[in-house]
Scaffold this active site. Structure first.
Site, PDB file in Angstrom:
ATOM      1  N   SER A 100       4.693   2.934   7.650  1.00 49.01           N
ATOM      2  CA  SER A 100       4.411   1.734   6.861  1.00 49.01           C
ATOM      3  C   SER A 100       5.610   1.307   6.029  1.00 49.01           C
ATOM      4  O   SER A 100       6.222   2.109   5.339  1.00 49.01           O
ATOM      5  CB  SER A 100       3.232   1.973   5.920  1.00 49.01           C
ATOM      6  OG  SER A 100       2.023   1.795   6.571  1.00 49.01           O
ATOM      7  N   HIS A 137       0.813  -1.218   0.000  1.00 46.30           N
ATOM      8  CA  HIS A 137       0.000   0.000   0.000  1.00 46.30           C
ATOM      9  C   HIS A 137       0.844   1.264   0.000  1.00 46.30           C
ATOM     10  O   HIS A 137       0.327   2.353  -0.216  1.00 46.30           O
ATOM     11  CB  HIS A 137      -1.004   0.003   1.165  1.00 46.30           C
ATOM     12  CG  HIS A 137      -0.403   0.198   2.527  1.00 46.30           C
ATOM     13  ND1 HIS A 137      -0.128  -0.844   3.376  1.00 46.30           N
ATOM     14  CD2 HIS A 137      -0.041   1.308   3.197  1.00 46.30           C
ATOM     15  CE1 HIS A 137       0.376  -0.381   4.507  1.00 46.30           C
ATOM     16  NE2 HIS A 137       0.436   0.939   4.423  1.00 46.30           N
ATOM     17  N   ASP A 144       0.206  -7.655   1.681  1.00 50.92           N
ATOM     18  CA  ASP A 144       0.530  -6.230   1.766  1.00 50.92           C
ATOM     19  C   ASP A 144       2.037  -6.011   1.778  1.00 50.92           C
ATOM     20  O   ASP A 144       2.562  -5.222   2.562  1.00 50.92           O
ATOM     21  CB  ASP A 144      -0.111  -5.588   2.996  1.00 50.92           C
ATOM     22  CG  ASP A 144      -0.004  -4.056   2.970  1.00 50.92           C
ATOM     23  OD1 ASP A 144       0.118  -3.498   1.870  1.00 50.92           O
ATOM     24  OD2 ASP A 144      -0.005  -3.444   4.055  1.00 50.92           O
TER      25      ASP A 144
END
Length: 420
Positions: free
Chosen positions: A265, A151, A184
């Site tokens: 992230s 992402h 992910d």
């Protein structure tokens, strides 16, 4: 259900004037294996920070106000007045100071971990048709192979661009080697670089609840930020959405109270030896958010989640080699039990000829255990299966018509159907 977000800074588009903030849309989790019927934990991509002058000004203002308040105005005074040494003769006696050198960091301290890991962490700036954003990454090889979240980089997949910034202040363009929405994860390659410092990859299977950990990344664009905490829980089923085919992105997360915020992230969660044991990927927030907008961008409340490194390294290796990632499957779709029923994952459909079909699982069966791992709902089952690889042997325990049954089976692969 409470809302949660991916803690990345990346992959968001710039809002249009007068429109709701698009960065904090809720992505509802659902059981994997194809479809499902449960609610599960609702996790989300951490809000992707806007790259606008206003946002930058807000961050800068926050830093200034915080510094001024914390130092009682001393910092501001030093910045706006002449050097006090020039008027020392009018201010009475002065106290001499002794210059001190920094003591070596103690082994196992947060300081020593930071010194070891910071050179192996990068900031990733992403630009695409929907805007620009940023996240973090982990250096895997000296020539620029970098692990991050899907992402973080997905905005750049259709003609966008990536730029990687290193600990020494240098930067380089990068390209995507592979992405895997189901876990992910993504692998990118920085161009024309050498002599980088690869991270040490540890073993997430060796973690214990209460163990100290350190998170490193670029929260809110503040690169090389270090936070510390403990492992709060293990094997926490976290569902952050789904791929284009409706298969859920669910993993058995490492839960930590180390501060993880938007921009973290793709960065590493490391143990106290400095070995990577997880990829910081999502956060739980207390804010109430609509599907397309939100009144605020929430940060850490002490509930962060990292993808265990053991589960994804085989997939990372596939992507680094240009292969299509593969995942283990039972060959069923599942949902959650109705209120009042026993815990477990309720089988909705069974694919003909699948390993589950051959083992005797049928619609209505309730799976309660995979090997020694207790299954509480649909997300729990999907997360557990994702921790295995195609071809692995597992023992499945389920109830059917009130009777408990079990069978040993070999997990299928999605190699023939996966397009990720």
């Amino acid at each position: 259900m409470s809302d949660a977000q991916f803690p990345q800074h990346g992959g968001s588009q710039a809002p249009q004037p007068g429109s709701p903030d698009p960065y904090q849309h809720a992505t509802t989790a659902w059981p994997g294996g194809g479809s499902g019927g449960g609610t599960g934990t609702e996790e989300r991509p951490a809000p992707r920070r806007r790259r606008t002058g206003l946002a930058a000004a807000v961050v800068a203002t926050s830093l200034l106000v915080g510094g001024g308040a914390g130092l009682g105005g001393a910092a501001l005074w030093d910045a706006t007045h002449e050097d006090p040494a020039s008027s020392a003769s009018t201010q009475g006696p002065t106290t001499s100071t002794v210059s001190q050198t920094q003591a070596p960091a103690a082994d196992g301290s947060v300081e020593s971990v930071a010194q070891k890991v910071l050179p192996s962490v990068v900031k990733i700036d992403v630009t695409g048709s929907q805007g620009s954003a940023s996240g973090s990454g982990i250096i895997l090889t000296a020539d620029g192979t970098i692990l991050t979240n899907n992402h973080v980089v997905e905005m750049a997949e259709d003609g966008g661009s990536l730029k990687v910034s290193f600990d020494d202040g240098s930067s380089a363009d990068a390209e995507i080697l592979g992405t895997d929405p189901l876990t992910d994860t993504a692998v990118i390659k920085a161009q024309d670089v050498s002599d980088l410092t690869p991270a040490t990859i540890g073993k997430s299977a060796n973690l214990g609840v209460g163990e100290g950990v350190v998170a490193i990344g670029s929260p809110f664009g503040l690169d090389a930020t270090v936070t510390s905490g403990i492992v709060s829980a293990l094997n926490r089923p976290v569902n952050v959405g789904s791929d284009d085919q409706g298969n859920s992105t669910t993993y058995p997360a490492i839960q930590t109270d180390a501060a993880i915020n938007p921009g973290n992230s793709g960065g590493p969660l490391v143990d106290m030896t400095g070995a990577v044991i997880g990829i910081n990927s999502s956060i739980r927030t207390a804010a109430s958010q609509s599907p397309y907008g939100s009144s605020s961008e929430s940060g850490s409340i002490g509930l962060g989640f990292a993808i265990p490194i053991d589960e994804v390294m085989p997939i990372v290796d596939q992507m680094a080699q240009g292969e299509t990632p593969t995942h283990a499957r039972l060959g069923i779709t599942v949902g959650n039990p109705q209120s009042g029923d026993d815990a477990g994952a309720v089988v909705r459909e069974v694919t003909s000829g699948s390993t589950a079909d051959k083992a005797g699982l049928a619609s209505g069966s309730v799976i309660t255990k995979i090997d020694d791992q207790r299954i509480t709902d649909a997300d729990s089952l999907v997360a557990t299966i994702r921790s295995y690889r195609p071809g692995d042997s597992v023992t499945v325990t389920w109830t059917s018509n009130g009777e408990e049954q079990s069978a040993d089976l070999v997990l299928d692969s999605d190699a023939t159907s996966s397009t990720s």
